[in-house]
Motif scaffolding. Structure first.
Motif, PDB file in Angstrom:
ATOM      1  N   LEU A  17      52.315  43.117  75.705  1.00 17.91           N
ATOM      2  CA  LEU A  17      52.986  41.850  75.873  1.00 17.91           C
ATOM      3  C   LEU A  17      54.528  41.849  76.177  1.00 17.91           C
ATOM      4  O   LEU A  17      54.960  41.224  76.988  1.00 17.91           O
ATOM      5  N   ARG A  18      55.320  42.991  75.517  1.00 22.85           N
ATOM      6  CA  ARG A  18      56.583  43.230  76.045  1.00 22.85           C
ATOM      7  C   ARG A  18      56.552  43.654  77.509  1.00 22.85           C
ATOM      8  O   ARG A  18      57.541  43.149  78.275  1.00 22.85           O
ATOM      9  N   ALA A  19      55.658  44.381  77.737  1.00 23.21           N
ATOM     10  CA  ALA A  19      55.877  44.842  79.298  1.00 23.21           C
ATOM     11  C   ALA A  19      55.552  43.657  80.127  1.00 23.21           C
ATOM     12  O   ALA A  19      56.111  43.570  81.075  1.00 23.21           O
ATOM     13  N   MET A  20      54.507  42.767  79.770  1.00 25.96           N
ATOM     14  CA  MET A  20      54.246  41.746  80.595  1.00 25.96           C
ATOM     15  C   MET A  20      55.636  40.719  80.647  1.00 25.96           C
ATOM     16  O   MET A  20      55.830  40.159  81.660  1.00 25.96           O
ATOM     17  N   GLN A  21      56.136  40.663  79.719  1.00 27.28           N
ATOM     18  CA  GLN A  21      57.193  39.715  79.540  1.00 27.28           C
ATOM     19  C   GLN A  21      58.344  40.348  80.638  1.00 27.28           C
ATOM     20  O   GLN A  21      59.041  39.688  81.118  1.00 27.28           O
ATOM     21  N   ILE A  22      58.795  41.672  80.180  1.00 24.78           N
ATOM     22  CA  ILE A  22      59.752  41.962  80.921  1.00 24.78           C
ATOM     23  C   ILE A  22      59.586  42.181  82.553  1.00 24.78           C
ATOM     24  O   ILE A  22      60.366  42.027  83.199  1.00 24.78           O
ATOM     25  N   GLN A  23      58.235  42.408  82.801  1.00 23.06           N
ATOM     26  CA  GLN A  23      57.611  42.381  84.259  1.00 23.06           C
ATOM     27  C   GLN A  23      58.002  41.118  84.741  1.00 23.06           C
ATOM     28  O   GLN A  23      58.264  40.684  85.939  1.00 23.06           O
ATOM     29  N   SER A  24      57.322  39.926  83.993  1.00 23.57           N
ATOM     30  CA  SER A  24      57.656  38.657  84.371  1.00 23.57           C
ATOM     31  C   SER A  24      59.052  38.471  84.603  1.00 23.57           C
ATOM     32  O   SER A  24      59.502  37.536  85.534  1.00 23.57           O
ATOM     33  N   TYR A  25      60.033  38.668  83.784  1.00 24.05           N
ATOM     34  CA  TYR A  25      61.338  38.508  83.938  1.00 24.05           C
ATOM     35  C   TYR A  25      62.177  38.998  85.177  1.00 24.05           C
ATOM     36  O   TYR A  25      62.770  38.420  86.018  1.00 24.05           O
ATOM     37  N   PHE A  26      61.479  40.305  85.774  1.00 22.79           N
ATOM     38  CA  PHE A  26      62.161  40.929  86.887  1.00 22.79           C
ATOM     39  C   PHE A  26      61.655  40.326  88.186  1.00 22.79           C
ATOM     40  O   PHE A  26      62.106  40.563  89.160  1.00 22.79           O
ATOM     41  N   HIS A  27      60.380  39.498  87.991  1.00 22.69           N
ATOM     42  CA  HIS A  27      59.737  38.791  89.324  1.00 22.69           C
ATOM     43  C   HIS A  27      59.861  37.355  89.324  1.00 22.69           C
ATOM     44  O   HIS A  27      59.247  36.901  90.355  1.00 22.69           O
ATOM     45  N   MET A  28      60.585  36.819  88.329  1.00 28.17           N
ATOM     46  CA  MET A  28      60.784  35.485  88.333  1.00 28.17           C
ATOM     47  C   MET A  28      62.023  34.939  89.004  1.00 28.17           C
ATOM     48  O   MET A  28      63.148  35.548  88.827  1.00 28.17           O
ATOM     49  N   SER A  29      61.704  33.784  89.588  1.00 27.38           N
ATOM     50  CA  SER A  29      62.904  33.183  90.258  1.00 27.38           C
ATOM     51  C   SER A  29      63.148  31.793  89.937  1.00 27.38           C
ATOM     52  O   SER A  29      62.237  31.130  89.921  1.00 27.38           O
ATOM     53  N   HIS A  30      64.217  31.134  89.695  1.00 31.37           N
ATOM     54  CA  HIS A  30      64.440  29.742  89.700  1.00 31.37           C
ATOM     55  C   HIS A  30      65.330  29.297  90.797  1.00 31.37           C
ATOM     56  O   HIS A  30      66.399  29.714  91.253  1.00 31.37           O
ATOM     57  N   TYR A  31      64.757  28.324  91.580  1.00 36.22           N
ATOM     58  CA  TYR A  31      65.204  27.665  92.997  1.00 36.22           C
ATOM     59  C   TYR A  31      65.791  26.480  92.611  1.00 36.22           C
ATOM     60  O   TYR A  31      65.199  25.695  91.965  1.00 36.22           O
ATOM     61  N   GLY A  32      66.777  26.070  93.159  1.00 34.84           N
ATOM     62  CA  GLY A  32      67.518  24.667  93.283  1.00 34.84           C
ATOM     63  C   GLY A  32      66.552  23.658  93.545  1.00 34.84           C
ATOM     64  O   GLY A  32      66.001  23.615  94.638  1.00 34.84           O
ATOM     65  N   GLY A  33      66.457  22.563  92.803  1.00 38.47           N
ATOM     66  CA  GLY A  33      65.618  21.422  93.231  1.00 38.47           C
ATOM     67  C   GLY A  33      64.415  21.544  92.524  1.00 38.47           C
ATOM     68  O   GLY A  33      63.568  20.418  92.469  1.00 38.47           O
ATOM     69  N   LEU A  34      63.790  22.725  91.940  1.00 44.30           N
ATOM     70  CA  LEU A  34      62.708  22.749  91.335  1.00 44.30           C
ATOM     71  C   LEU A  34      62.745  22.806  89.792  1.00 44.30           C
ATOM     72  O   LEU A  34      63.738  23.550  89.361  1.00 44.30           O
TER      73      LEU A  34
END
Length: 819
Positions: free
Chosen positions: A526-543
């Motif tokens: 679960l820690r690996a899933m969380q940190i992998q999700s962290y490195f592949h997630m992005s926040h875009y303006g307006g969303l």
């Protein structure tokens, strides 16, 4: 004993030779007959691990023969090994060293002699036909995480009820290929797996502790099979029913299965019976991103799915705590795996429920502060950090669906500190200083939002020194309540905690623990899933909601940062918790996940050289910058490759590694003392992909927004990269391999569907196959191929296996003491 004596008396007239012959005949018959997968029944123990079953001489010999033949049978099994190899584990608990447990897949209860013989024969058959016993594959992996061996789901648990309502023409207002609108009546509930947007049109519903009223907003809900499924319940409404619209959504999170097997088969599978009813007359092969499940048997993947229902005492406690409104200051603590994170998440959502003013005369416009003191499994950040977050809206999903709050409207992390470990016991002093600084930040938040409640999530480090820290927090944080998540005690924890609560005039509430018996992912996974999700997630303006990209990090452009020269982007690097010689610094940093820490003043560096006490007790800043010159001379005399001071500036304790010229915050004793939390903060994590010695540059991958880094530089802060003792990023090493395999399989599937067999098609397949070959030939990873039927059958059984939590709640428990 009586039953055993009766068996022996009944067998007395039979000769020994006849008994042996009969036993061998039964064993041969059991080996010849195929054993269906669903016939493997494992009894679920309710207490500690059972004793190892006893076997007869013939049974022991046959089991030993199977174990001896296991080694050469597994040489060709498909696996990916990474070095340094942290064993992949199954469950959600911290590392521990539990006692040895039986490796047999036989039931823990001891029945008649004939039953034991038949079970042993079945075990031998599984070993002979599969080449390896299922426990032997992952038993060691489970031990490292405090979980027992994986076991197949007993048949009687396959048909577990999930929803109390069935969809029909009366309760489905409308439906299309993307959404459905359901009328949920009171005392009925609906369980879904997948991800979707939930819009409340009429009435009031409850979801993961939150009471949602009709509004224009749709809430994003993530319901993977790795956690208990959230349940939609009707609280009130006209004619006793509420109306909700459930709509498909695309976030990119489901595509992470292409770069990691941990994300495979955790969302909805094939269309269920409920989906078919609402998809009648729609486009052929229509499929939503969610599925309504009546029972766990509706799941096409046959997973161990359970709804998330709260204990009545939990619900009553949440209501009582939320009535305190802006005066709420609660600390949630308890043993490991007792449900602390679940209770904190539900309480947080309950406090943040956007209830109208007419309900109780109070509108929570100030949000809620969440002080997460659990570096092993944080809620809104990745491992190794403690932080204070200010939240304004409820969150529906496990931690890997919101690993960061950067640039979000629903909340933000006000301040964080990098502990560099998954447990506070590695450095309790630094941990206590970080907590004090975060509490000071909360007091500053109250000046702007005076009605902002506080929820403190404390880790399962509740024995020994962890209990001392917990009682200190109760006395010093100015709390209103303490919630302890275990009615079983023990007394050596309850009494000191209760004494501290009485001394601080804080109400102490003891609730029953509510752990999950079976899990499909370990805490390390679960820690690996969380940190992998962290490195592949992005926040875009307006969303409002984030998006995920499934591209391997190795195919993204790295950020280059100079570490030497006049344009250096970092002040230095440091290593926590280990003796690292300067000559080994480059090897330690390459391929490691580091914390990006902003140094706000020189006092933070002074604390890393001398002590944190000096930086707090002296009024003269020059004293904080002193460095013992004798220690530096000893360092030079003890090592041939002793580091050199950076530009003669010994005040900050920065020395240069001769060959690499890396700036090392080296205290002289072979370690780096953590930065003072009152003068530093963590901006996020970064992955060091390479150290370019020629150009004096670091190649980094980080999801930290550029705006945060620019703000830090504008405020005059300098950056330090901190290497801690968190899990190695094995997931990053294997991303390219899994992505190459996914691309090859996808192209092969498209070719089979279209019937394409041209020269161009074969050439493209050859290119994709070459990509897989190159991706499998990387350092620290070995891929072993095996496409045999025996391996496929064994892999299919492992897909449906679960791990049973081994929970102990006494002071001598290794799973508690070794948090």
């Amino acid at each position: 004993m009586k039953r055993k004596a009766e068996k022996q008396q009944a067998a007395a007239p039979v000769s020994a030779l006849s008994a042996v012959a009969a036993r061998r005949a039964r064993q041969q018959q059991a080996q010849a007959a195929p054993i269906p997968k669903t016939e493997v029944v494992v009894e679920i123990p309710v207490g500690p691990p059972t004793k190892k079953p006893k076997f007869s001489d013939d049974e022991s010999n046959s089991l030993e023969d199977a174990k001896e033949s296991k080694a050469h049978r597994t040489r060709s099994s498909r696996k990916i090994e990474t070095t340094p190899s942290l064993p992949p584990k199954h469950g959600r608990q911290e590392q521990s060293q539990p006692p040895e447990r039986p490796k047999s897949r036989l039931p823990s209860s001891v029945g008649s002699r004939e039953d034991r013989q038949e079970d042993a024969a079945s075990q031998n058959h599984l070993m002979d036909s599969d080449g390896i016993a299922e426990d032997e594959v992952t038993s060691v992996l489970g031990d490292a995480d405090g979980f027992e061996a994986p076991t197949e789901i007993p048949p009687e648990l396959h048909n577990f009820p999930l929803s109390k309502a069935r969809l029909n023409k009366d309760n489905v207002a409308y439906a299309d290929k993307d959404k459905i609108c359901v009328r949920v009546k009171e005392k009925m509930n609906l369980a879904l797996v997948g991800q979707y947007d939930l819009w409340v049109k009429k009435g009031v519903i409850s979801l993961m502790g939150a009471k949602l009223h009709p509004c224009a907003r749709a809430y994003r809900v993530y319901a993977p099979s790795t956690h208990s499924l959230p349940v939609i319940k009707c609280v009130s409404g006209s004619n006793g029913e509420a109306e909700v619209e459930i709509k498909s959504c695309k976030s990119g999170l489901t595509r992470l299965h292409e770069i990691s097997p941990l994300y495979q088969k955790i969302w909805n599978g094939k269309v269920t019976a409920a989906d078919k009813m609402t998809l009648k007359g729609k486009l052929k092969n229509s499929r939503r991103t969610f599925s309504v499940l009546y029972t766990s048997a509706d799941d096409s993947f046959k997973r161990h799915l359970r709804p998330l229902h709260l204990d009545k005492k939990w619900s009553a406690s949440m209501k009582a705590l939320s009535h305190k409104q802006g005066q709420l200051r609660v600390l949630v603590c308890g043993p490991k795996a007792s449900g602390k994170s679940t209770f904190s998440r539900y309480l947080l959502n309950h406090v943040l429920s956007p209830a109208p003013e007419v309900e109780n005369g109070f509108v929570n416009s100030d949000g809620c502060a969440f002080l997460d003191l659990d570096p092993g499994q944080p809620e809104f950040a990745t491992m190794g950090q403690v932080y204070l977050a200010h939240l304004r809206a409820p969150f529906f999903g496990p931690p890997f669906t919101h690993p960061s709050l950067d640039d979000t409207e629903d909340g933000q992390i006000l301040r964080a500190h990098f502990i560099g470990a998954t447990s506070p016991k590695e450095d309790p002093d630094h941990y206590a200083l970080a907590v004090m600084d975060l509490m000071e930040q909360y007091r500053l938040l109250l000046t702007k939002y005076p009605q902002c409640p506080l929820i403190v999530n404390y880790p399962g480090w509740i024995f020994g020194q962890g209990l001392e820290v917990a009682t200190w927090l109760v006395r010093s944080l100015g709390l209103s309540d303490v919630v302890y998540m275990s009615e079983k005690g023990p007394a050596e924890v309850i009494e000191p905690l209760g004494g501290a609560a009485i001394e601080a005039r804080v109400a102490l509430t003891i609730l029953p623990s509510q752990p999950t018996d079976f899990v499909s992912r370990s805490s390390a996974q679960l820690r690996a899933m969380q940190i992998q999700s962290y490195f592949h997630m992005s926040h875009y303006g307006g969303l409002v909601n984030p998006l995920w990209q499934a591209m391997p990090l190795s195919r993204t452009r790295p950020i280059t940062v100079k570490y030497a020269g006049s344009t250096s982007g970092i002040l230095g690097v440091m290593v926590l918790g280990a003796h690292i010689e300067p000559s080994m610094l480059r090897e330690v940093l390459e391929g490691a996940v580091v914390g990006v820490v902003a140094v706000e003043s020189t006092k933070a560096l002074a604390g890393s050289v001398s002590s944190n006490r000096e930086s707090q007790n002296t009024d003269d800043e020059t004293m904080d910058q002193d460095l013992d010159m004798d220690d530096e001379k000893d360092l030079r005399s003890n090592a041939d490759d002793a580091p050199r001071p950076a530009n003669g500036d010994l005040a900050n304790g920065i020395v240069r590694v001769p060959e690499d010229n890396l700036p090392y915050l080296y205290s002289g004793a072979g370690t780096s003392v953590p930065l003072n939390p009152s003068s530093s903060s963590c901006l996020g994590l970064a992955l060091i992909r390479a150290v370019n010695v020629t150009s004096h540059q670091l190649e980094l991958s980080t999801p930290i927004p550029a705006s945060r880094l620019e703000k830090a530089f504008e405020e005059g802060h300098q950056l330090v990269l901190v290497r801690g003792q968190i899990d190695n990023p094995n997931w990053a090493i294997s991303e390219e391999y899994y992505a190459a395999r996914a691309a090859e399989r996808r192209y092969q599937k498209e070719g089979r569907i279209d019937g394409v067999d041209t020269e161009k098609h074969q050439k493209t397949l050859a290119i994709l196959h070459e990509r897989v070959r190159r991706a499998s030939n990387v350092p620290w990873m070995t891929v072993v191929e095996d496409n045999s039927r025996r391996h496929r059958e064994a892999a299919a059984r492992r897909e449906h296996s679960l791990w049973k939590l081994r929970k102990k709640a006494y002071a001598e428990s290794e799973s508690e003491a070794e948090y």
